[in-house]
Structures are given as C-alpha cells and as structure tokens.
Enzyme design. Structure first.
Site, short mmCIF file in Angstrom:
data_model
loop_
_atom_site.label_atom_id
_atom_site.label_comp_id
_atom_site.label_asym_id
_atom_site.label_seq_id
_atom_site.Cartn_x
_atom_site.Cartn_y
_atom_site.Cartn_z
N ASP A 1 0.87 -1.16 0.00
CA ASP A 1 0.00 0.00 0.00
C ASP A 1 0.91 1.22 0.00
OD1 ASP A 1 -2.12 1.68 0.13
OD2 ASP A 1 -2.86 1.02 2.08
N ASN B 1 36.26 -36.66 -2.44
CA ASN B 1 36.93 -37.62 -1.56
C ASN B 1 36.30 -39.00 -1.62
OD1 ASN B 1 38.75 -35.71 -0.70
ND2 ASN B 1 37.61 -35.17 1.15
N ASN C 1 35.52 -36.03 8.36
CA ASN C 1 34.26 -35.31 8.17
C ASN C 1 33.94 -34.41 9.35
OD1 ASN C 1 32.46 -35.20 5.99
ND2 ASN C 1 30.85 -36.18 7.20
N ASP D 1 33.86 -30.16 9.53
CA ASP D 1 32.56 -29.53 9.78
C ASP D 1 32.62 -28.43 10.84
OD1 ASP D 1 30.83 -30.62 7.97
OD2 ASP D 1 30.39 -32.38 9.19
#
Length: 865
Positions: free
Chosen positions: A344, A679, A704, A708
C-alpha cells in the site's frame, strides 16, 4: 495453507461441532457465568492466574517449542547416524571394540556440535519472536487491560473490535454490527454476523451465530464475549491435534528436498558398488561394510540441518538489529529470493502522518458544520483506530470545535463493503442526528439531497456530476477525499440503528486529507530496482491518488488496473496483466489476494506489505508477508516479518540480509558437497585398485567431523557485494554440476596424491592413510576459503570466525600424526619430505581450483544468458 488443507479443516471442524461435549452455545449467559464462576466485570487477577496454571497457556503451539533434551534427541534421528550406531553395535558383537568406540565417539562429537549450535540458535530466535506478541483486550478486576492472548482463560470477558484476532472460543454477550471472518474453520467466503442469544444444542459450527472461535478474526463492529474454551480445548485446538496445519513449503525448503533426493541416489549407488566389489575382492567383511557406510556418511553434509538453523538464526538476529523481527524463520530465504514487492502507499511511500487539509461544503467552500459533523463521527466511533479519524479530531480541536453537548446514541461500524461509518448522536434539542462518513462514491449513493448554504436541495444528476468532477480534480492533486452526509431523525427517536437506516441522507460536504510522499522513498525504490525487486502499489484508494503518489516518488508507471477492471478479467488474463501493471487501485481484500496469487502463478517470489484488516488475505497468500508493529493483530499474525518502523530502507536491508543468509547456506552446501563427493569418489576408486582400504571408517568419520567444525562459523561469513544485487533461487542443476566439476578436480589431485604416496615414497598402508588423510582434510579446509567466492580468493575477505577457525584446524591437521595415542585411529608420524609434499600438492590444488572456478562460472553465466 493449501486449499486441500482448508477443506480438511472444514470437515474436521464440522465433526468437532457435532461431538463437542457441553453445548455452551445453547446455554443462557447467566448460567454460563455461574458454571464458570465468572461475572460480567471479568475475573480477578489472582483467580485468572490460578486458572492459567490449571488450564495452561491459551495456545495450540506450546507443544511445538522444543526443549533442550528433545533437540538433543533429534540429533540422533538422522538415518545416517542410526546406520552408524547400528554398524558400531555390530562391531561390538564381533569383537571390534576399538573401531566401535571410535565410531561412537565421532558420532557423539558430531551430534553434540549440532546440538550446541541449534540450541543457541533456537534460544536466540525465541527471544526475538517475543518482541512481537498478539494481545487481547480483557476485563480483569473490572478494568479493561491489554494482555498477551496466551494468558486468556475460561471465564474471561474480552472486548473485541475490527482487526482483533479472536483468542479463544466463547459466546457473545453484547454485539454492535459484529461481523467475523471464520473462513479458516467453515470455508465461508464472506464475514458472518454474530449476535447475542442462544442456539440449538445440535447446531453446526456455521449455525452458532452467538459463538466466537479461536483463530478467526473480527471484520467489523464491536462485541463483548465470555470465553468458555481455550487452547487445545477450542475447536481450532482440537482440529490442530488431528491435522498438521503446516505452512506451504518455501522455495528454499523445496530445493533442500530436491537436493536430499539427489544425495540419496548418489549414496545408494556408491554404497552398493563399493560393498559389492570389496566383498568380491575378499576384503574383510566388517571393514568393507563400515567403509561403505562411512563413504555414504562422508558424502553427506550431515551438519546441514544445524548449519541452516544457525544461518537462519544469525540472519534473524541481524535483521532484528535493523528493525525487522522474523516471525517465521524459514521465510528468511524467501525474503532474499523476492523479486516483486507489493505494498500500500500509506506509510511506505508516504509519511503515514495524514493531515486534514480542509472540511468543505458541497460547493467546495470551507465549512464549520462539515468539520463538526466529521468530528462527532470520528470522536464517537469505537471501531478500529485509524489515522484519518485522528487527523479529524486533531484538526477540529485546533479549530476550537466543541461537541460537549452531544451524546452518542448508536453507531454502525465501518466495513469494506459499505466503505463508510455512521454515528448517531443526540443534542440539546433532543433530536437524533445520523452522521455518515466514508468513501465519496459510497456516501453519495446514500444521498437524495444536498446542503447548499442554509437550504437543502435535491441532488440531481447534474450536481452529482459536478461533485464527482471536484473529487477527480482533488484526487489528481494527491488528496484523499471522503464524503460526509447527515440527516435529522424527527419524531420518536430510537436507540438502535442498522445498515438499513443508511438512506435518504443529505450530502453535507468533503474532507480533504493529504499524506506527503517520503523524502527518501525515491532512492529506496531505486535501491530495490538495483536489487532486482519490482515495486507495485496495491491500494483501496482511487487510481488518480495512486498515480499522483507514484509520480511524486518516481515509481515507473507501466500500467494501472482498478478493482472494477479486475472483476472483468479471467485468471489467465490477470496472470498476463499483473506482471505489466505497477498500480492496482480501488481494490478490495479479495482482489488483493487475487493479484498476489496471479504474480506467484507467473513464477515470481512475491512479497506483500500491509497493516490493516483488509491486508490479511494478501499477507497469507504472499511468499513473504510483511507487516509493522503498529498493525492490527490479524495482520501481524498473518505476516512472516514485522517491521519495527514502516520504512522501505529497513525493508531493503532485510532483503540484503535474506540474501546473505541464502548465500552463506549455499556456501556450506557447495563447499562440503564438492569436497565430500571428490573424496568419496576417490576412496571408492582407490578401494578397487589398492590391496588395502585407503582410509579406515574411523578416519573417514574423523575427517568429516573436523572439517565440519569451521563450517559452523560460515553463518557470520562476509559475502561478495554482487550476491545481494539480485534475487537468488534454488538451482539443483547448478549444485549438481558444481559437485561433479569440483569433485572431479578434487579426485584428480587425490589420485595424484595416491601415485605420489605409492610410487614416489613407497608408503606403507598406515603411511598412505595418514598422508592422504592430511592432504584430504587440509584441501577441504583451505578450499572452503577458495570456493566461498566467485572472485580470486585473496580478493574476497572472509569472516573473522571462518578464517581463524580454518587456520586453527589446518594447524591441528598437520599436528595429528604426532599427537600421543593418535595411533588408535591408525595414524603414524610422517617423514618431513612426505609432509612437505602433501602441503605442496595442496598449494597446487588451490591454483587449479581457481582456474576451474573461472571457467565454471563463465559457463554458468553463458547458460543463463
């Protein structure tokens, strides 16, 4: 909510209506007061507190709040985690204690990391959400007070008006032209009137004309109601326990699901092939199984749910600093993807401080009488507070208008069909005066005469044409024009009036309002356009006012559609025109929703900004619903975001933050999935060529896990300026191509590493695994800094946390072979030449990735051109 879900809600609501015990709708209020130990003055605060403890918060969402313990347990619901735990149990059974212990330790470490990050993110977001709370006007201790809706209890007496969200189920005690939108339960398109009284005990939900229900909203009028059922005991609460009213998925969520399907397919292929070949080559069964499962886990960005939660939480906190409160976390991604913003004009394009510039008679001359009538109407109306009435009262008080002698008799509240409001007053002469104020065309349609000077004349066609021309001229200058009409009710006056009495009025004059354009809005519109966001005006005002404002703020006018023209368009035609139209004027709430849906149908991510009752349908329909903290409850409840200040500049900053959040989430996915795929592809190939497994399962999991940890800091990473200059959409094809391209580059260097270790250094199996573990982990850590940007990596400054954590873990990786007791993972110290060679290969890998990155993005841009 999807239309199919709406149908389910309606069916369940009807079933609940037929089975609910205690037909309070057929019980007189006097008996309900007695049964609930309540009174017309409301509950004492102490009693209300006791009932809140007994019945619980008035909410059906309380169960959705996840405790710390539940969040921790959720970390173990991942199929991959369960698979690893299952594999560890098998290892224990066959006597592989060390392997089982290592696997369980790494799994526990990963889950604790995910839990810690998600728990902190969840708490931060919860604190932000509490800044925007829905309130209800409740009688407590005999006084009206605004309380959080969750504190409403059975026996409370609530006061409702236009724009109110109905907090719980109950019966109407008093009603004044009280109309409620209960489509969420009954599917009824239009608002329905609620009245006092009792209805049959077997009445269906739609037939309970004396009842209000949680989750519905007040369209017009006022009422006093006695609350009988709250929270999960309400009709809506009962339904919610049987039907999950889950919002429609965002574009980002759909992309994540497609990405998950892609990973699942790749994982299945790798696991089956690697396990089968290793068994065929007569390698140890347990080692082969753990290796195949570890490959699957290694491919998966298992911290993705935590990373998404962290980045969204960080985005929500950054938005809050800029004055944008996030009510639905997953909508942040849509905010960044938004390419059309509908709004609006009042308060966004204009100052939002409406002033009354004049009260004029039917001939366009200043009139004290018109001002006085308007003042009476604005002063005595009890519906929704609005800036127009505030402007009238301020202007009248400044002009010294006195209305002390007048008393209110009754009122007929505003609604969006009539577009007018009537108040009946009684003066010293004992006569009732009927005063109507509203949209000029609607007021004129109720008039048969007009006030000219001291006399009254018939309002003929010629005079109507003159009045309409005046209206058109003022509108073209940017004025919002309302009409005022009156009539004196002679004879025996009544104290109860209805819409049927709005007739045979005398047109008294005009009210001219002006809301100047904001000084900085033209620049804000340019900034949005630079970011690929097209602005469209959707307003109930007439098209000339809307055009004037658009021209004043330099909004390009590519087309204008009115509500009347919209009604003549089929859906397909509207889809075509909606994209080309920049101003939609004279539209009602349902037409606003049609416009939003048409824009979505043509592939746009649509935002809608509104703060009124009539904006709720459009806010629900939009991909991104935006409201302000001063909006009516029904608008705030429908919105995904609430602005603490009505400002397109704040909105632009929110869009930027949404795009930063999207970019950082995508960084994690691209960085992790490409490195992991490379990998895993390398390990799968090596396991077929080597007489031993290239990495043991615990080593894969440790790799891993360590890679991370720095990734959890990616939420605070900086992004390249061009990342916020255009909307971004999820592109599974792009991710797949990225994964394959950079995964294969990674694999080439992996095989180069294999050759170096075997043929140059004649490495033993333990040396091979240690050397490749170091090279593999360092490249994954370093490459996160390289692929996080499309530029040459040293020209794009990373976030401090990402840079520092990456450097720390690179140092840790180089030290791993020399850490005491690390031999339980199968690592051994490496000779200096071998270690230096691994570092050299990493440096060469970075250069190669930079070259590949340049060609990959150039090709991607050509494909999109």
């Amino acid at each position: 909510m999807k239309r199919t879900a709406k149908k389910q809600v309606k069916v369940l609501a009807e079933q609940h209506a037929q089975t609910t015990a205690g037909a309070y709708w057929s019980t007189p209020p006097e008996k309900l007061y007695k049964d609930l130990n309540a009174s017309a003055d409301g509950l004492p605060s102490t009693e209300a507190g006791l009932r809140l403890s007994r019945f619980g918060p008035n909410s059906i969402k309380a169960k959705q709040k996840v405790s710390g313990f539940s969040l921790f347990i959720n970390q173990f619901k991942s199929p991959l985690v369960l698979i690893l735990i299952f594999a560890a149990i098998i290892s224990l059974i066959v006597g592989e204690w060390i392997d089982a212990t290592i696997v369980l330790a790494v799994v526990l470490g990963s889950t604790l990391l995910g839990f810690a990050q998600e728990y902190n993110a969840s708490n931060a977001v919860e604190k932000l959400r509490h800044q925007v709370t829905i309130h209800t006007n409740v009688l407590r201790d005999g006084k009206a007070q605004m309380l959080p809706s969750e504190q409403v209890v059975p026996g409370d007496v609530v006061l409702l008006s236009a724009g109110s969200l109905i907090p719980a189920d109950g019966v109407v005690l008093e009603a004044n032209d009280f109309f409620v939108n209960q489509a969420v339960l009954t599917g009824e398109t239009f608002t329905v009137e609620k009245i006092t009284g009792v209805v049959a005990a077997n009445a269906g939900l739609a037939d309970r004309t004396n009842c209000i229900f949680m989750g519905t909203s007040v369209g017009s009028g006022t009422a006093k109601a006695l609350i009988v059922q709250t929270g999960k005991a309400s009709v809506f609460g009962q339904i919610a326990q049987r039907l999950s009213l889950r919002p429609e998925e965002t574009e980002f969520e759909r992309g994540i699901h497609r990405f998950g399907n892609l990973l699942t397919q790749v994982m299945l292929v790798i696991v089956v092939i690697v396990l089968a070949v290793n068994l065929f080559l007569a390698k140890p069964i347990m080692d082969s199984l753990l290796f195949a499962l570890a490959l699957a886990v290694g491919l998966t960005p298992e911290l993705l749910p935590a990373i998404i939660s962290i980045t969204l939480s960080h985005g929500a906190q950054q938005m809050a600093k800029r004055g944008v409160i996030v009510r639905r976390l997953n909508s942040i991604e849509n905010f960044g993807s938004m390419d059309v913003l509908c709004t609006d004009k009042t308060g966004t394009l204009t100052e939002g401080v409406v002033r009354l510039d004049g009260a004029l008679d039917a001939e366009g001359k200043p009139s004290k009488d018109v001002l006085r009538y308007a003042y009476l109407n604005a002063h005595f109306q009890t519906g929704l507070d609005n800036p127009l009435d505030e402007a009238i009262q301020g202007y009248a008080q400044k002009e010294g208008v006195k209305i002390d002698a007048e008393k209110k008799v009754d009122e007929i509240p505003y609604d969006f069909v009539r577009k007018c409001l009537s108040v009946i007053t009684n003066g010293k002469d004992g006569k009732n005066t009927f005063i109507t104020k509203g949209a000029l065309a609607n007021v004129l349609s109720l008039c048969t005469t007009e006030q000219i000077g001291d006399g009254v004349k018939r309002l003929d066609t010629a005079r109507r044409a003159v009045i309409e021309q005046q209206f058109s001229d003022w509108s073209a200058k940017g004025y919002r024009v309302l009409g005022v009409a009156v009539k004196t009710i002679a004879g025996e006056a009544s104290d109860c009036y209805s819409r049927s009495d709005e007739k045979d009025l005398t047109f008294s004059g005009f009210l001219l309002f002006f809301d100047p354009p904001k000084a900085d809005v033209a620049q804000a519109i340019l900034d949005l356009a630079k970011r690929g966001v097209q602005l469209k005006i959707i307003t109930g005002d007439n098209q000339k006012v809307a055009r004037h404002i658009a021209e004043a703020v330099n909004l390009p006018i590519t087309g204008i559609l009115t509500g009347a023209q919209l009604d003549e368009l089929h859906e397909e035609a509207l889809w075509h025109l909606a994209e080309k139209t920049s101003i939609f004027a004279e539209v009602d709430p349902n037409q606003k929703e049609r416009i939003i849906l048409a824009l979505k149908k043509t592939g746009h991510v649509v935002g809608y900004m509104g703060d009124g009752i009539n904006d709720a349908p459009a806010l629900h329909a939009a991909d991104v619903g935006i409201s302000v903290n001063t909006a009516v409850d029904v608008a705030k409840d429908a919105a995904d975001f609430v602005l603490l200040k009505t400002d397109l500049g704040i909105l632009r900053q929110g869009i930027d933050e949404g795009r930063v959040t999207f970019a950082n989430t995508l960084k994690y996915i691209l960085t992790t999935i490409s490195a992991n795929f490379g990998n895993m592809f390398s390990m799968a190939g090596a396991s077929l060529l080597l007489p031993f497994l290239p990495l043991l399962a615990p080593q894969i999991l440790l790799n891993n896990f360590l890679s991370d940890i720095p990734a959890t800091t990616i939420a605070s990473d900086t992004v390249d300026p061009e990342s916020v200059l255009k909307p971004h959409r999820w592109n599974t094809k792009f991710i797949r191509n990225y994964m394959i391209t950079f995964g294969l580059v990674s694999s080439i260097f992996d095989f180069l590493t294999f050759g170096t270790l075997i043929y140059l250094f004649q490495a033993t199996p333990d040396e091979f695994r240690t050397g490749w573990f170091i090279e593999s982990l360092i490249t994954e850590l370093v490459i996160a800094l390289v692929v996080r940007t499309r530029h040459v990596f040293f020209r794009s400054k990373p976030g401090k946390l990402l840079l520092i954590s990456t450097l720390i873990f690179i140092a840790l990786t180089l030290a791993i072979p020399y850490i005491p007791f690390i031999s339980i993972f199968g690592f051994i110290p490496l000779p200096a030449p071998l270690m230096l060679t691994m570092i050299g290969l990493t440096a060469l890998y970075v250069v190669t990735v930079e070259i590949a990155k340049k060609f990959f993005y150039a090709r991607a841009e050509n494909a999109n051109a």
